[in-house]
Every structure is written in structure tokens, then in C-alpha cells.
Design an enzyme around this catalytic site. Structure first.
Site, PDB file in Angstrom:
ATOM      1  N   HIS A 244     116.929  19.355   6.603  1.00 26.86           N
ATOM      2  CA  HIS A 244     116.383  19.025   5.274  1.00 26.86           C
ATOM      3  C   HIS A 244     116.950  17.699   4.745  1.00 26.86           C
ATOM      4  CE1 HIS A 244     114.498  23.042   4.620  1.00 26.86           C
ATOM      5  NE2 HIS A 244     115.468  23.442   5.413  1.00 26.86           N
TER       6      HIS A 244
ATOM      7  N   ASN B 101     111.470  27.987   1.357  1.00 23.62           N
ATOM      8  CA  ASN B 101     110.580  27.085   2.095  1.00 23.62           C
ATOM      9  C   ASN B 101     109.149  27.268   1.612  1.00 23.62           C
ATOM     10  OD1 ASN B 101     112.488  25.875   3.743  1.00 23.62           O
ATOM     11  ND2 ASN B 101     112.152  27.244   5.471  1.00 23.62           N
TER      12      ASN B 101
ATOM     13  N   HIS C 243     122.749  26.579  -2.582  1.00 21.50           N
ATOM     14  CA  HIS C 243     123.465  27.635  -1.861  1.00 21.50           C
ATOM     15  C   HIS C 243     122.806  28.982  -2.170  1.00 21.50           C
ATOM     16  CE1 HIS C 243     126.448  30.128  -0.164  1.00 21.50           C
ATOM     17  NE2 HIS C 243     127.440  29.255  -0.195  1.00 21.50           N
TER      18      HIS C 243
ATOM     19  N   TYR D   4     126.179  27.346   3.846  1.00 20.40           N
ATOM     20  CA  TYR D   4     125.932  26.329   2.821  1.00 20.40           C
ATOM     21  C   TYR D   4     127.225  25.821   2.186  1.00 20.40           C
ATOM     22  CZ  TYR D   4     120.957  27.144   3.415  1.00 20.40           C
ATOM     23  OH  TYR D   4     119.696  27.226   3.956  1.00 20.40           O
TER      24      TYR D   4
HETATM   25 FE1  HDD Z   1     118.860  26.316   5.315  1.00 18.71          FE
HETATM   26  C1  HDD Z   1     119.561  23.348   3.878  1.00 18.71           C
HETATM   27  C2  HDD Z   1     116.011  26.583   3.380  1.00 18.71           C
HETATM   28  C3  HDD Z   1     117.927  29.122   7.063  1.00 18.71           C
HETATM   29  C4  HDD Z   1     121.776  26.227   6.961  1.00 18.71           C
HETATM   30  N1  HDD Z   1     117.952  25.187   3.921  1.00 18.71           N
HETATM   31  C5  HDD Z   1     118.408  23.984   3.455  1.00 18.71           C
HETATM   32  C6  HDD Z   1     117.515  23.488   2.448  1.00 18.71           C
HETATM   33  C7  HDD Z   1     116.512  24.400   2.318  1.00 18.71           C
HETATM   34  C8  HDD Z   1     116.796  25.473   3.229  1.00 18.71           C
HETATM   35  C9  HDD Z   1     115.331  24.317   1.385  1.00 18.71           C
HETATM   36  C10 HDD Z   1     117.659  22.172   1.730  1.00 18.71           C
HETATM   37  C11 HDD Z   1     118.318  22.327   0.402  1.00 18.71           C
HETATM   38  C12 HDD Z   1     118.341  20.999  -0.306  1.00 18.71           C
HETATM   39  O1  HDD Z   1     117.265  20.531  -0.706  1.00 18.71           O
HETATM   40  O2  HDD Z   1     119.423  20.438  -0.413  1.00 18.71           O
HETATM   41  N2  HDD Z   1     117.264  27.558   5.285  1.00 18.71           N
HETATM   42  C13 HDD Z   1     116.239  27.549   4.359  1.00 18.71           C
HETATM   43  C14 HDD Z   1     115.417  28.719   4.538  1.00 18.71           C
HETATM   44  C15 HDD Z   1     115.946  29.418   5.576  1.00 18.71           C
HETATM   45  C16 HDD Z   1     117.112  28.695   6.035  1.00 18.71           C
HETATM   46  C17 HDD Z   1     114.203  29.064   3.700  1.00 18.71           C
HETATM   47  C18 HDD Z   1     115.504  30.715   6.181  1.00 18.71           C
HETATM   48  C19 HDD Z   1     114.861  31.621   5.533  1.00 18.71           C
HETATM   49  N3  HDD Z   1     119.668  27.453   6.759  1.00 18.71           N
HETATM   50  C20 HDD Z   1     119.150  28.580   7.331  1.00 18.71           C
HETATM   51  C21 HDD Z   1     120.110  29.158   8.234  1.00 18.71           C
HETATM   52  C22 HDD Z   1     121.219  28.348   8.204  1.00 18.71           C
HETATM   53  C23 HDD Z   1     120.909  27.277   7.282  1.00 18.71           C
HETATM   54  C24 HDD Z   1     119.885  30.430   9.034  1.00 18.71           C
HETATM   55  C25 HDD Z   1     122.511  28.457   8.936  1.00 18.71           C
HETATM   56  C26 HDD Z   1     123.006  29.513   9.453  1.00 18.71           C
HETATM   57  N4  HDD Z   1     120.367  24.976   5.455  1.00 18.71           N
HETATM   58  C27 HDD Z   1     121.489  25.178   6.148  1.00 18.71           C
HETATM   59  C28 HDD Z   1     122.534  24.104   5.945  1.00 18.71           C
HETATM   60  C29 HDD Z   1     121.816  23.177   4.918  1.00 18.71           C
HETATM   61  C30 HDD Z   1     120.477  23.853   4.740  1.00 18.71           C
HETATM   62  C31 HDD Z   1     123.034  23.483   7.186  1.00 18.71           C
HETATM   63  C32 HDD Z   1     121.740  21.701   5.252  1.00 18.71           C
HETATM   64  C33 HDD Z   1     122.062  20.970   3.975  1.00 18.71           C
HETATM   65  C34 HDD Z   1     122.503  22.000   3.068  1.00 18.71           C
HETATM   66  O3  HDD Z   1     122.465  23.215   3.673  1.00 18.71           O
HETATM   67  O4  HDD Z   1     122.900  21.837   1.931  1.00 18.71           O
HETATM   68  O5  HDD Z   1     123.695  24.640   5.445  1.00 18.71           O
END
Ligand code: HDD
Length: 729
Positions: free
Chosen positions: A80, A153, A344, A367
Site C-alpha cells: 500500500h 480494501n 492499525h 501494523y
Molecule cells: Fe495490510 C497496510 C489492508 C492484510 C500487513 N493493509 C495496509 C493498508 C491497508 C491494508 C488498507 C494501508 C493502510 C494505509 O493507507 O496506510 N491488509 C489490509 C486488508 C487485509 C490486510 C484489508 C486483509 C483483509 N496486512 C494484511 C496482513 C498483513 C498486513 C495479513 C500482515 C500479516 N498491511 C500490513 C502492513 C502495512 C499494511 C505491512 C503496510 C503499511 C502499514 O501496514 O502501515 O503492516
């Protein structure tokens, strides 16, 4: 007197010098300083030993400025990374007290501020908005009980069932590590290698191969919390809840050929669209919807509520719309707000709680961890965009970039020296208490049997699409798998698709020029432990789809408005004033924008000699950046445009992408000169006609023409054209 930030006139005149002086005087308190507040006289030359001498180490200003510049970038989000955001507010329609005690869902007069960030998943921070991808839809509610983040999402399901597979999924979709290609694209071997071994991803794959993955606008996307969460009311009663965001402009997408071209013409297409809509006062709006499920009904579904690869069809459990979100303010500073915002899923308020969805549970760890590396320490909650509006009191102290100056000697609990503060609120004071779900189970790695039905909902999605949408999915799969170089991966994918829908698999196979191999997917899945029984990992075959879900198809979205749509008006010198003005007024009255596109920039002279400002030259824009095209009358204007290959291409391309097209009087002949006459032979100037979203008519019909055109634009696209021979574009 000139004000800071105003343009200074060109040239060396006295007037310029006067204005410069006035400008500097007005700037007054904005004199350039160091970060310590020291006013600076010279920001042009570094400090040197003589005019031609070496730069001196003593130059603290040079060093401060360059050091800050060197550190201007922070790690982009691992997923993202590419996103855009806006401020706004949320208001509940009526108290939800019987279902949840969440404070921001009680009082219909209360406006809760929100910050919302939309994003793509796979691409880097500078990648195109129009990649085929899921879109992030993350909402931060600044409630009086603390910040609540709904990090969702635009697709209601996910690729994987357990967070432990997330690094694998993301490694597979990101550019391949040896050559860092391709950027922001899933059409490559590593992604499909992984997917072809993960039957659980098939439902999400159907969504990602649909036009949902190439939205027309962030403003025209649904949002989903994806996981099952809990609502808990004051009495402690818990229900399961799924969250939905419903855009009031309807759900609309572009087509893949268009998406590829937008990526070249305007990679900031979605960012610009969101920014401009808010600047124009066309505030994007969504309704928050909930699907509520009694705890007693937890096991009544064919699927497991804890499985994020499944949705609850709206036809089974209706979505109740409980409030509205309005985005009405653009950020002041992209980095400070959009880049530094930290969402988060674990930011909760009393009245909302988790389920045991193993994908959600893993996210709760991820997160916090990611913000530590991305924002550089444990104090990212103090960055203005992340700060709670609710007061924060605790014994956490110090660390990188600490902003708060905590006073006093007490930073522990329990204490007497600080009067026992901060004390533990307790339930009576609205303190958060986790829902006391009963639990006594063996410690295992595994999941419930219902998790293994990977194909039934994939089939439900595919079969619930309209024929054009299904065709787009076939084409998307042909494109994606066509870019895969290894035959075995393509074949494995066909085996998977065959278990979702035989016709889908065979159509994709035809496009790939290979046969659908025999067999079933499952033992192919290498993702089970070495000493496990493969049969235990065998997906269950798809069950026949008994009831379709019309809510899954964008064909059924409301199509009653052209608000905020962008219409290109192709014109040149000699354009007919009456037909131009009539259409511009009609579009404006309907809330759309007519933009003049001409062979050159500047302005043009109408047939009556009026000066008409031009919005874009044909060189600087493209039909893919508009929702519809209108060609007004005026013999000279149409003759000039007829000699412009770009003008004819503009029309052909809009036709190919199934957009509404209208022409008045002589303008109709431009449609014929473009290739439309080959596919719509009836095109000719004359009385009002509307066929496949192409509307033509004469000056006498200008009201009718505008009405029909507006109706055609409201349909968003005219897919019937895809059944006709293609025009070259
Ligand atoms: Fe995630 C970012 C949505 C599964 C780990 N995720 C992130 C963002 C969104 C989502 C919208 C961007 C937030 C922003 O605008 O800053 N993620 C989802 C959805 C998931 C999902 C809808 C499943 C239903 N995500 C998911 C899993 C993991 C992560 C299973 C890790 C185990 N996601 C992250 C992250 C991020 C992230 C690596 C990257 C930047 C952040 O968190 O702040 O931690």
C-alpha cells in the site's frame, strides 16, 4: 502590496524592483531561517575561502540544509505504498446503542472527524494509480473514546486465510527480486506460481481479475472491513459484524485497455480525481453498512465466518446502512499527513472487538511492527495526523522523537506519589474490556474444515457477473497468464479455474492457445507440512451455486446521475455557439464538467466570433481521461478536427471503451470520419438518434440531444458495443 507567494513580473523594469521590495517587506516574518530560527542573508552561495576557494566545513547552514534533504525520504510502506488521502467526517443516522456501545455510533448529531487513505497494494510509492490491484480503503475515526481504524480494501475477501502466508503472497506479487520487474503488476511468473499453488486464493482472484481491480475513481469504490468483527453493546451482548462502505456515486470501473493507457497519460489519475473533486466542492460520500449476525448463528453458514476468503452474500444477510462519511478537505501536506498516517486494525474503541479470524489476528502484530521501522520509533502516535483527539495518559516514556514533555516523577503504576494516576478506568468508566469469549482448545496449527471450500464462492462471484463483466474477467486472465513464461504455471491455473467454472477455464485456455489439463487442484498445493496427510489439505469441490448474488455485479449499481463526470468537448475555430453553449449548460446543470479539447492550447474563436477558452490541447490530454465525448456543430470546426488524426482517434478510442458519445449537426460527420460509420452505419446528421450510447441530432433537437446524452453518460458504459466489430484505436 504584493503578498508572499505571488508571482513577480518578468523583466528588469523599475516596476519589478518595486514589487520585489514590496514582496520582501510583506514577507516580513517569513524570512528564511535555519531550523534554530536564525534569520539567513544568503541561501545562494555556500561559505568559501575566497570567491574561487573550497567550501568551509564551518558552513552550518549548508550542512543543515543538505543533511535534512538527505533524510527527506522514509521507508515506503512494504504494501500500500502508493496512496492518496483526505479529511472528512462521519455521522451515524440513528443510535446503534442496541447493537454496540461505540460512542461515535450513538448520537446522530455528532460529527466524528475522519482521515481516509486509499491505496494500491503492490506498486511502489511512485507507481501508477491504475494498476490491476486491490485498493486499500483505510479509515481513521478520531473518536472521543480514542482513535478507531477500519483498515479495509475495496474487495470483501482476501487472497489468504492465515497471516503467516502474507510475506509469501507479497514476495510473490512484488517485482521479482533479481531484476525488480514488473512494477505494480501481478502479470508475472512468481505471482501466478504462488497463486496456482494456493487454491484458497481463487475467490480473491476472481475479484482481482474483474473490473473491480481497475476503479474509475476512489470515489466510486465500495469498501469492506473484510474480516468478521464483533459489536458489543452496553449489556455485553456480542454479535458478529461485517463492515461495508457504499459510495453514493455508485460503483464504476474503467476497462483494462483504458487502464493501461491512463497509466501513461496520467499516472496520478485517481489522486488527481480525488483532489479535484474535493477542491471543486464535490465532496465524496459513502454510507457505512453493517451485516449483523447473532452469535447463535455463527455456524449456520456453509463457510466459516472466521475465513477472510469468504463473504456473506448481501442477499443472505442484508446490509443495513447506519451512517454517512463525507470527505471535504484535502491534506495540507502530503508527507506530513498522507505519508505519515499510521493505521492499525488493533486501534479499537469500546463496543467493537475482534473475531478469531487468523488473518486479522496476524495483522494485529504486523501494523505496530511496520510503523516502528517506517516512522522510526515508538512515538508515531504523536505525529499530528496520528494523534488521538481523546486525551492520552499513560506511563510510556521517552524513545526516538518524543514530543510530549511529561512532568513529575511518576512513570509507573501502581503509585501513590502521583495520586494513583493514571488509574485503570474500569468498565464503569468506559474502559475497554475484551469480549470474554469462552475458549479451551488444544494448541495446534490448523483450521476448521469449512476453510477448505475454496471454489464455491469463487463460482458464486463469477456466475453473478453480467456477461460483459465475465468477458472482461476472461480477458484479464488471458492477459495475466499470457505474461507468464512458464507453461506449467499456466496449466496449473487452468486446472484451478476449471474447478470454478468450466466455461471460464476453456475460454481462458483458448486465449492462451493451450488445453485445460485434466485433474483437480489440491494435491498440487505444496503448502502442507512434509509429514502431513495431503488428503487433509484437499480442497472440497465447488458446490453448485443455487442462488446468485446480484449485489456482486457492478451492472446493478445505481446509474441515475452524471455528477462529477468529465466530458470532453471536441472543438476548433468556428465551433457553433448554440450547440456548444446548450450542451455545456445542460452538463453543468446535471453536475458534470464539460472541458474544451482543441487542436491547440489557448483559446478559439466560435462561429459568432466569441472567444472560447480551451481547457486542453489534443496533445496534452486523451480520451481515456474523460467519461464521454461531445462534438458540437460548426462546419469550420469540424473540418479542422477532421484533419486531425488525434481528434479521430479520440472518438474511436472513446467508442472502443464504450463511453457515451454525442454529436450535433456537422459534428456528426466527424463521428463518421472516425471509424464509427463502419460499425454504426446509420450515423448521419438528421433527427435525434441514440444507438449503443452514441447520440446524434441537429440544432433543433439540442434539448433532446443533451437529455439523451446525459442519460447515456449515466449508464457509465455501453457494453453492447463490445459485441460489434472493434474500431481501430
Ligand atoms: Fe495490510 C497496510 C489492508 C492484510 C500487513 N493493509 C495496509 C493498508 C491497508 C491494508 C488498507 C494501508 C493502510 C494505509 O493507507 O496506510 N491488509 C489490509 C486488508 C487485509 C490486510 C484489508 C486483509 C483483509 N496486512 C494484511 C496482513 C498483513 C498486513 C495479513 C500482515 C500479516 N498491511 C500490513 C502492513 C502495512 C499494511 C505491512 C503496510 C503499511 C502499514 O501496514 O502501515 O503492516
Amino acid at each position: 502590496m504584493a503578498k508572499p507567494n505571488q508571482d513577480i513580473p518578468q523583466g528588469d523594469s523599475d516596476e519589478k524592483l518595486d514589487q520585489l521590495k514590496a514582496f520582501q517587506e510583506a514577507a516580513g516574518d517569513q524570512a528564511l531561517t535555519t531550523n534554530q530560527g536564525l534569520p539567513l542573508n544568503d541561501d545562494t552561495d555556500s561559505l568559501k575561502a575566497g570567491r574561487r576557494g573550497p567550501t568551509l566545513l564551518e558552513d552550518f547552514h549548508l550542512r543543515e540544509k543538505i543533511t535534512h534533504f538527505d533524510h527527506e525520504r522514509i521507508a515506503e510502506r512494504i504494501v500500500h505504498a502508493r496512496g492518496s488521502a483526505a479529511h472528512g467526517f462521519f455521522q451515524v443516522y440513528e443510535s446503534m446503542a442496541s447493537d454496540t456501545k461505540a460512542g461515535f455510533l450513538q448520537d446522530p448529531t455528532r460529527k466524528t472527524p475522519v482521515f481516509v487513505r486509499f491505496s494500491t497494494v503492490a506498486g511502489s510509492r511512485g507507481s501508477s494509480d491504475l494498476a490491476r490491484d486491490a485498493r486499500g480503503f483505510a479509515v481513521k475515526f478520531y473518536t472521543e473514546e480514542g482513535n478507531y481504524d477500519l483498515v479495509g480494501n475495496n474487495i470483501p475477501v482476501f487472497f489468504i486465510q492465515d497471516a503467516i502466508k502474507f510475506p509469501d503472497l507479497i514476495h510473490a506479487v512484488k517485482p521479482e527480486p533479481n531484476n525488480e520487474m514488473p512494477q505494480a503488476a501481478s502479470a508475472h511468473d512468481t505471482f501466478w506460481d504462488f497463486i496456482s499453488l494456493m487454491p484458497e486464493s481463487m475467490h480473491m482472484i476472481m475479484w482481482v481479475m474483474s473490473d473491480r481491480a481497475i476503479p474509475r475513481s476512489y470515489r466510486m469504490m465500495e469498501g469492506f472491513g473484510v474480516h468478521t468483527f464483533r459489536f458489543v453493546n452496553e449489556a455485553g451482548r456480542s454479535q458478529f459484524v461485517k463492515f461495508h462502505w457504499k459510495p453514493l456515486l455508485g460503483v464504476h470501473s474503467v476497462v483494462w485497455d483504458e487502464a493501461k493507457k491512463i497509466s501513461g497519460n496520467d499516472p496520478d489519475f485517481h489522486r488527481r480525481d480525488l483532489w479535484e473533486a474535493i477542491e471543486n466542492g464535490d465532496f465524496p460520500e459513502w454510507e457505512l453498512g453493517v451485516q449483523l449476525i447473532d452469535e447463535a448463528d455463527e455456524h449456520k453458514f456453509d463457510f466459516d465466518l472466521l475465513d477472510a476468503t469468504k463473504l456473506i452474500p448481501e442477499e443472505l444477510v442484508p446490509v443495513r446502512r447506519i451512517g454517512k462519511m463525507v470527505l471535504n478537505r484535502n491534506p495540507e501536506n502530503f508527507f506530513a499527513e498522507t505519508e505519515q498516517v499510521a493505521f492499525h486494525p488493533g486501534h479499537l474503541v469500546p463496543g467493537i472487538d475482534f473475531s478469531n479470524d487468523p488473518l486479522l489476528q496476524g495483522r494485529l502484530f504486523s501494523y505496530t511492527d511496520t510503523q516502528l521501522i517506517r516512522l522510526g520509533g515508538p512515538n508515531s502516535h504523536e505525529i499530528p495526523i496520528n494523534r488521538a483527539v481523546a486525551p492520552v495518559h499513560n506511563n510510556q516514556r521517552d524513545g526516538h522523537m518524543r514530543q510530549t514533555i511529561n512532568t513529575g516523577s511518576v512513570s509507573y503504576q501502581p503509585n501513590t506519589i502521583g495520586g494513583g494516576c493514571p488509574f485503570q478506568a474500569g468498565k464503569a468508566m468506559g474502559g475497554f474490556a475484551s469480549h470474554p469469549e469462552a475458549m479451551e482448545s488444544p494448541k495446534i496449527r490448523g483450521k476448521s474444515d469449512k476453510f477448505f471450500d475454496h471454489f464455491t464462492q469463487a463460482a458464486l462471484f463469477f456466475q453473478s457477473q453480467s456477461p460483459p463483466e465475465q468477458q472482461h474477467m476472461v480477458q484479464a486472465l488471458r492477459f495475466e497468464l499470457g505474461k507468464v513464461t512458464r507453461l506449467a504455471i499456466r496449466e496449473r491455473m487452468l486446472v484451478m479455474l476449471n474447478q470454478i467454472d468450466k466455461d471460464l477455464a476453456s475460454q481462458v485456455a483458448t486465449g492462451l492457445g493451450i488445453n485445460v489439463p485434466a485433474g483437480v487442484a489440491g494435491p498440487l498445493n505444496l503448502g502442507f507440512p512434509a509429514d502431513a496427510d495431503p488428503a487433509a489439505y484437499q480442497p472440497t469441490p465447488a458446490k453448485p451455486v443455487k442462488t446468485l448474488s446480484p449485489a456482486l455485479s457492478m451492472a446493478n449499481t445505481p446509474k441515475d446521475s452524471i455528477r462529477t463526470r468529465k466530458v470532453a468537448i471536441l472543438a476548433a475555430d468556428g465551433v457553433d455557439d448554440a450547440s456548444l453553449q446548450a450542451m455545456q449548460q445542460a452538463l453543468k446543470a446535471a453536475g458534470a464538467m464539460g472541458k474544451i479539447v482543441a487542436p491547440h492550447g489557448g483559446s478559439l474563436k466560435s462561429a459568432n466570433g466569441a472567444t472560447v477558452p480551451i481547457d486542453h490541447s489534443l496533445l496534452t490530454t486523451s480520451s481515456v481521461l474523460f467519461d464521454a465525448v461531445f462534438v458540437p456543430g460548426g462546419a469550420a470546426s469540424v473540418a479542422t478536427l477532421g484533419n486531425e488524426a488525434d481528434a479521430r482517434h479520440f472518438i474511436n478510442e472513446a467508442f472502443k471503451h464504450c463511453k457515451a458519445i454525442a454529436a450535433a449537426d456537422e459534428g456528426v460527420s466527424l463521428l463518421a470520419q472516425a471509424a464509427l460509420k463502419d460499425v454504426l452505419p446509420a450515423i448521419a446528421a438528421g433527427p435525434l438518434k441514440s444507438e449503443h450510447g452514441v447520440v446524434t441530432g441537429g440544432r433543433a433537437d439540442s434539448d433532446g440531444l443533451a437529455r439523451e446524452f446525459i442519460e447515456a453518460i449515466a449508464q457509465h458504459r455501453h457494453w453492447s458495443r463490445e459485441l460489434k466489430p472493434q474500431v481501430p484505436a
